[in-house]
Design a protein around this motif. Structure first.
Motif, PDB file in Angstrom:
ATOM      1  N   LYS A 445       0.775  -1.168   0.135  1.00 35.29           N
ATOM      2  CA  LYS A 445      -0.032  -0.085  -0.102  1.00 35.29           C
ATOM      3  C   LYS A 445       0.935   1.297  -0.222  1.00 35.29           C
ATOM      4  CE  LYS A 445      -3.907  -2.044   2.335  1.00 35.29           C
ATOM      5  NZ  LYS A 445      -4.694  -2.074   3.649  1.00 35.29           N
ATOM      6  N   TRP A 446       1.948   1.187   0.766  1.00 37.63           N
ATOM      7  CA  TRP A 446       2.801   2.536   0.788  1.00 37.63           C
ATOM      8  C   TRP A 446       3.519   2.670  -0.507  1.00 37.63           C
ATOM      9  CZ3 TRP A 446       6.261   0.441   5.216  1.00 37.63           C
ATOM     10  CH2 TRP A 446       5.712   0.563   6.453  1.00 37.63           C
ATOM     11  N   GLU A 447       3.531   1.739  -1.259  1.00 38.60           N
ATOM     12  CA  GLU A 447       4.307   1.729  -2.684  1.00 38.60           C
ATOM     13  C   GLU A 447       3.383   2.563  -3.391  1.00 38.60           C
ATOM     14  OE1 GLU A 447       6.996  -1.364  -4.614  1.00 38.60           O
ATOM     15  OE2 GLU A 447       5.307  -1.539  -5.851  1.00 38.60           O
ATOM     16  N   SER A 448       1.923   2.416  -3.357  1.00 39.81           N
ATOM     17  CA  SER A 448       1.109   3.592  -4.116  1.00 39.81           C
ATOM     18  C   SER A 448       1.431   4.861  -3.789  1.00 39.81           C
ATOM     19  CB  SER A 448      -0.237   2.729  -3.826  1.00 39.81           C
ATOM     20  OG  SER A 448      -0.691   3.471  -2.511  1.00 39.81           O
ATOM     21  N   GLY A 449       2.157   5.162  -2.714  1.00 40.14           N
ATOM     22  CA  GLY A 449       1.909   6.583  -2.410  1.00 40.14           C
ATOM     23  C   GLY A 449       0.591   7.029  -1.726  1.00 40.14           C
ATOM     24  N   MET A 450      -0.458   6.221  -1.688  1.00 41.41           N
ATOM     25  CA  MET A 450      -1.727   6.631  -1.365  1.00 41.41           C
ATOM     26  C   MET A 450      -2.138   5.624  -0.150  1.00 41.41           C
ATOM     27  SD  MET A 450      -3.328   7.726  -4.795  1.00 41.41           S
ATOM     28  CE  MET A 450      -4.853   8.500  -4.200  1.00 41.41           C
ATOM     29  N   ASP A 451      -1.424   5.434   1.023  1.00 38.24           N
ATOM     30  CA  ASP A 451      -1.139   4.531   1.938  1.00 38.24           C
ATOM     31  C   ASP A 451      -2.395   3.602   2.122  1.00 38.24           C
ATOM     32  OD1 ASP A 451       1.292   5.637   1.893  1.00 38.24           O
ATOM     33  OD2 ASP A 451       1.321   6.119   3.933  1.00 38.24           O
ATOM     34  N   ASN A 452      -3.609   4.560   2.627  1.00 40.14           N
ATOM     35  CA  ASN A 452      -4.683   4.112   3.125  1.00 40.14           C
ATOM     36  C   ASN A 452      -5.917   4.305   2.314  1.00 40.14           C
ATOM     37  OD1 ASN A 452      -4.878   6.696   4.019  1.00 40.14           O
ATOM     38  ND2 ASN A 452      -6.135   6.427   5.758  1.00 40.14           N
ATOM     39  N   ALA A 453      -5.689   4.493   1.086  1.00 41.56           N
ATOM     40  CA  ALA A 453      -6.844   4.991   0.035  1.00 41.56           C
ATOM     41  C   ALA A 453      -7.695   3.728   0.290  1.00 41.56           C
ATOM     42  CB  ALA A 453      -6.345   5.061  -1.242  1.00 41.56           C
ATOM     43  N   ILE A 454      -9.099   4.060  -0.104  1.00 42.82           N
ATOM     44  CA  ILE A 454     -10.185   2.898   0.124  1.00 42.82           C
ATOM     45  C   ILE A 454      -9.985   1.938  -0.831  1.00 42.82           C
ATOM     46  CG2 ILE A 454     -11.776   4.420   1.269  1.00 42.82           C
ATOM     47  CD1 ILE A 454     -13.270   4.750  -1.415  1.00 42.82           C
ATOM     48  N   ARG A 455      -9.587   2.203  -1.958  1.00 41.11           N
ATOM     49  CA  ARG A 455      -9.380   1.133  -2.959  1.00 41.11           C
ATOM     50  C   ARG A 455      -8.346  -0.144  -2.363  1.00 41.11           C
ATOM     51  NH1 ARG A 455      -4.903   3.268  -7.235  1.00 41.11           N
ATOM     52  NH2 ARG A 455      -3.932   4.870  -6.010  1.00 41.11           N
ATOM     53  N   PHE A 456      -7.636   0.247  -1.530  1.00 43.67           N
ATOM     54  CA  PHE A 456      -6.943  -0.926  -1.056  1.00 43.67           C
ATOM     55  C   PHE A 456      -7.508  -1.865   0.178  1.00 43.67           C
ATOM     56  CE2 PHE A 456      -3.710   2.184  -2.883  1.00 43.67           C
ATOM     57  CZ  PHE A 456      -3.477   1.548  -4.060  1.00 43.67           C
ATOM     58  N   ALA A 584     -16.236  13.813  -2.024  1.00 47.85           N
ATOM     59  CA  ALA A 584     -16.772  14.312  -0.746  1.00 47.85           C
ATOM     60  C   ALA A 584     -18.315  13.624  -0.538  1.00 47.85           C
ATOM     61  CB  ALA A 584     -17.039  15.811  -0.741  1.00 47.85           C
ATOM     62  N   ASP A 585     -18.813  13.035  -1.393  1.00 49.24           N
ATOM     63  CA  ASP A 585     -20.032  12.098  -1.014  1.00 49.24           C
ATOM     64  C   ASP A 585     -20.052  10.619  -0.830  1.00 49.24           C
ATOM     65  OD1 ASP A 585     -19.809  11.344  -3.679  1.00 49.24           O
ATOM     66  OD2 ASP A 585     -21.379  11.897  -4.574  1.00 49.24           O
ATOM     67  N   HIS A 586     -18.678  10.462  -0.816  1.00 51.30           N
ATOM     68  CA  HIS A 586     -18.509   9.128  -0.463  1.00 51.30           C
ATOM     69  C   HIS A 586     -18.553   8.670   1.052  1.00 51.30           C
ATOM     70  CE1 HIS A 586     -16.563   5.091  -0.018  1.00 51.30           C
ATOM     71  NE2 HIS A 586     -16.645   4.982  -1.457  1.00 51.30           N
ATOM     72  N   PRO A 587     -19.490   7.781   1.271  1.00 45.88           N
ATOM     73  CA  PRO A 587     -19.485   7.456   3.104  1.00 45.88           C
ATOM     74  C   PRO A 587     -18.617   7.392   3.621  1.00 45.88           C
ATOM     75  CG  PRO A 587     -20.222   5.502   1.513  1.00 45.88           C
ATOM     76  CD  PRO A 587     -20.010   6.546   0.532  1.00 45.88           C
ATOM     77  N   MET A 588     -17.429   6.893   3.228  1.00 48.37           N
ATOM     78  CA  MET A 588     -15.964   6.784   4.093  1.00 48.37           C
ATOM     79  C   MET A 588     -15.247   8.079   3.805  1.00 48.37           C
ATOM     80  SD  MET A 588     -14.953   2.835   3.201  1.00 48.37           S
ATOM     81  CE  MET A 588     -13.834   2.702   4.661  1.00 48.37           C
ATOM     82  N   PHE A 589     -15.663   9.098   3.239  1.00 53.42           N
ATOM     83  CA  PHE A 589     -14.869  10.379   3.291  1.00 53.42           C
ATOM     84  C   PHE A 589     -14.600  10.948   4.703  1.00 53.42           C
ATOM     85  CE2 PHE A 589     -15.349  15.200   2.683  1.00 53.42           C
ATOM     86  CZ  PHE A 589     -14.320  15.377   2.097  1.00 53.42           C
ATOM     87  N   ASN A 590     -13.402  11.120   5.046  1.00 55.91           N
ATOM     88  CA  ASN A 590     -13.204  11.753   6.364  1.00 55.91           C
ATOM     89  C   ASN A 590     -11.751  12.435   6.217  1.00 55.91           C
ATOM     90  OD1 ASN A 590     -12.827  12.137   9.131  1.00 55.91           O
ATOM     91  ND2 ASN A 590     -13.304   9.968   9.841  1.00 55.91           N
TER      92      ASN A 590
END
Length: 674
Positions: A445-456, A584-590
């Motif tokens: 996940k770190w390799e993406s640079g977007m560590d905790n993005a929901i797609r992972f 911004a309309d995604h339920p996990m947007f935080n």
């Protein structure tokens, strides 16, 4: 500054200042020029550290020095500059509230009361002034080199009477393992925690120095008699130098130096850098407020610059000196820093890239991050970062046409590009995945640079071969970056006369472009998503990876149109600070609790703006750029730092202050021909 540059600088300095004597009268100072004058107070450096770990204030440094200073507030610690903050040990610690403080008393030993106290900062230097009806004191701090700063103090009798005063220099240390000792008439500072050694020299008034104990001293304790309107000055050098560099040569340079000449060099240097930046501004952003933003971006990058030392074999930029875990160089950050730097400091841009490729493995792998001292922090070989290095090298080459730099880097870039297909294409279908070298999901996940993005969130790890693992999904942004890399490699190959290789990259890019358009674009949603390995299931949740294909030029015009429509939707991405990391309309947007689940990172915002421009949506790109800079807390205001990321709905600055890639992408947003 590397060794060769240092010695050249020393020779030039000696020629310029060789006959210069330290003048007890105030020398004529060069006034800030057209652009430099506008940098006054562009960042707020005021503060005095309460303890060694106090990181509330910003800090000023220059020339890649591993130490920095702040400005005293009000009556607190007047007479000196706060610090220095040392990045030579631990993960950065304050050495002292004020290591060199000028203390004066009246003729009977009473403290002098000051009516006016003021501080100023420019991209070139720091200043503080204090006065009453009798005395006026002016202090300036400027960096002579990456190892040494100079402080000058001018005290003037502004009354019409002859007056006597008592003066001295004093300093004490926080408990950080640093120790004072006296050597050849100057202060020496050593610690078992670092190989760097510190030196303080009092250059104009003799060597009356008394080390009280290992953590405090007093120097030049004397009585001065000044006639009406008479002035006298003091010059002090503070040096922190690593063993890779010669203290004897640095000391020789200091002995020949003239303060005004050094200050003039720094002012001229900053004026040129600012001129290069500001005169590259897009015409639609010619307003003076954007020029000041560029000056703030330049100063942000300047404060994060570190010269080569220890494990860092070339100079480069920290992501942020302000956050204790960012005291190293990261590959993804480095590519972005280099593009921003290329507008005004091409040599530093090149060295930032070299610093990461110094550690390239035989198979082409470029590690995630490197540090000066691996006893403090280990280099991270568990993953790499998204491939943007060819982009950075191509942008630098476009700026100065240095074919030797291309010759040097092209073989390394080629090996790195090929590495992705050897080690990160699990099913060998020509589309790559993020992964890790140690088989851990977190490093992938770190390799993406977007560590905790929901797609992972539901990703799993798969073994490709020994030391090579992939996620069980193919990422649109990774393959868009690889598509862009093929184009940049084709350009570089052509410049080197490698026409066959250039043609091959062009053909491969066209094939990959079609794959991106077909596999990652959801016709129903009008958005680009990651997919499973088979390319049959989208991993949904609209995020900033969805416009990476536009940045790379890999989308069709129709696809770009639908992505643009969602980007410009106020309910989704066109927020107060537009183009954040997820809708911004995604339920996990935080944004407050989700590092990559909602904050606006200016690199991702830039990719979005540039993506719009690539497909002719210039009006939308201009609107978004202005809203980003106006909506993000403090970017347009004097004093406020540039943050790591921003809350897209409130504009609040989040996480680390003084963040390099944010500053680099502000430069890219505002300037031409990036």
């Amino acid at each position: 500054m590397d060794k060769k540059s240092f010695y050249i600088f020393m020779l030039i300095s000696m020629l310029l200042f060789g006959c210069g004597q330290h003048n007890s009268k105030k020398s004529k100072s060069t006034s800030p020029s057209k652009y430099l004058v506008e940098t006054r107070g562009i960042l707020d450096f005021k503060g005095v550290p309460k303890d060694k770990d106090d990181r509330d204030m910003l800090m000023f440094s220059d020339q890649g020095a591993w130490f920095a200073y702040s400005l005293p507030e009000n009556n607190t610690n007047y007479g000196g500059f706060s610090g220095p903050f040392l990045m030579t040990q631990d993960n950065g610690v304050w050495s002292s509230p004020t290591m060199v403080r000028f203390a004066i008393q009246d003729s009977i030993g009473l403290p002098i009361i000051w009516d006016k106290l003021g501080t100023n900062s420019y991209n070139s230097h720091l200043e503080q002034n204090y006065e009453n009806k009798t005395w006026k004191v002016e202090q300036q701090l400027v960096f002579m080199s990456s190892h040494t700063c100079l402080q000058r103090i001018i005290i003037s009798n502004i009354s019409d009477k002859e007056i006597t005063l008592n003066s001295s220099f004093q300093g004490n240390l926080f408990d950080i393992g640093l120790k004072f000792s006296k050597e050849d008439g100057y202060l020496k500072l050593t610690t078992p925690k670092s190989k760097a050694v510190g030196y303080v020299q009092f250059l104009e008034k003799g060597n009356d120095l008394f080390v009280r104990d290992s953590s405090s001293y007093v120097a030049n304790n004397q009585t001065l008699l000044l006639k009406p309107k008479e002035s006298t000055s003091y010059l002090i050098s503070e040096t922190f130098i690593f063993p890779e560099y010669s203290w004897d040569k640095e000391k020789q340079l200091i002995s020949k130096i003239d303060f005004d000449s050094v200050l003039k060099i720094r002012k001229t240097e900053k004026e040129k850098e600012l001129s290069n930046l500001i005169e590259s501004t897009k015409s639609q952003f010619s307003d003076k407020k954007y020029a000041r933003v560029l000056a703030k971006a330049q100063l942000t990058l300047q404060n994060n610059r570190r010269n080569a030392a220890g494990g860092l074999m070339h100079e480069g930029l920290f992501p942020s000196y302000h956050y204790e875990w960012f005291q190293g160089f990261w590959s993804w950050d480095s590519w972005k820093h280099a593009v921003g730097l290329s507008y005004y400091n091409i040599d530093l841009a090149k060295n930032q890239i070299r610093a990461m490729f110094d550690y390239q493995s035989e198979d082409g792998f470029v590690l995630d991050c490197i540090y000066r001292d691996n006893l403090i922090e280990d280099n991270n070989y568990r993953d790499t970062k998204p491939p943007l290095s060819a982009w950075a090298v191509a942008k630098i080459y476009k700026k100065d046409g240095d074919i030797d730099f291309v010759k040097e880097l092209y073989p390394k870039l080629k090996k790195y590009h090929e590495w992705w297909y050897k080690k990160r294409d699990h099913d060998k279908d020509g589309l790559c995945e993020y992964g890790s070298t140690d088989g851990t999901l977190i490093a992938a996940k770190w390799e993406s640079g977007m560590d905790n993005a929901i797609r992972f969130d539901n990703s799993k790890i798969l073994k490709n071969s020994e030391g090579a693992y992939s996620l069980n999904q193919e990422s649109v942004d990774l393959n868009a970056y690889l598509y862009a890399e093929k184009g940049y490699l084709a350009t570089l190959a052509k410049a080197l006369g490698k026409t066959d290789e250039s043609s091959t990259y062009r053909m491969d890019a066209e094939l990959l472009k079609k794959r991106i358009q077909e596999q990652f674009y959801d016709l129903e949603d009008g958005w680009f998503y990651d997919s499973d390995l088979k390319g049959t299931t989208y991993i949904k949740g609209e995020g900033s990876e969805g416009w990476t294909a536009l940045w790379a030029g890999a989308a069709t015009q129709r696809q770009a149109e639908t992505v643009k429509n969602l980007m410009m939707d106020p309910k989704k991405f066109y927020t107060k600070v537009p183009f954040q990391t997820m809708s911004a309309d995604h339920p996990m947007f935080n944004p407050l609790k989700g590092y990559w689940r909602g904050p606006n990172w200016l690199d991702q915002a830039y990719f979005g703006v540039k993506g719009l421009r690539n497909y002719g949506f210039d009006q939308e790109a201009d609107m978004a750029t202005k809203q980003i800079l106006e909506g993000a807390e403090g970017i347009l205001n004097s004093g406020s730092p540039i943050y790591e990321n921003y809350h897209p709905l409130t504009g609040k600055g989040l996480n680390a202050k003084n963040f390099s890639w944010s500053a680099a992408h502000i430069i890219m947003l505002l300037t031409k021909d990036e």
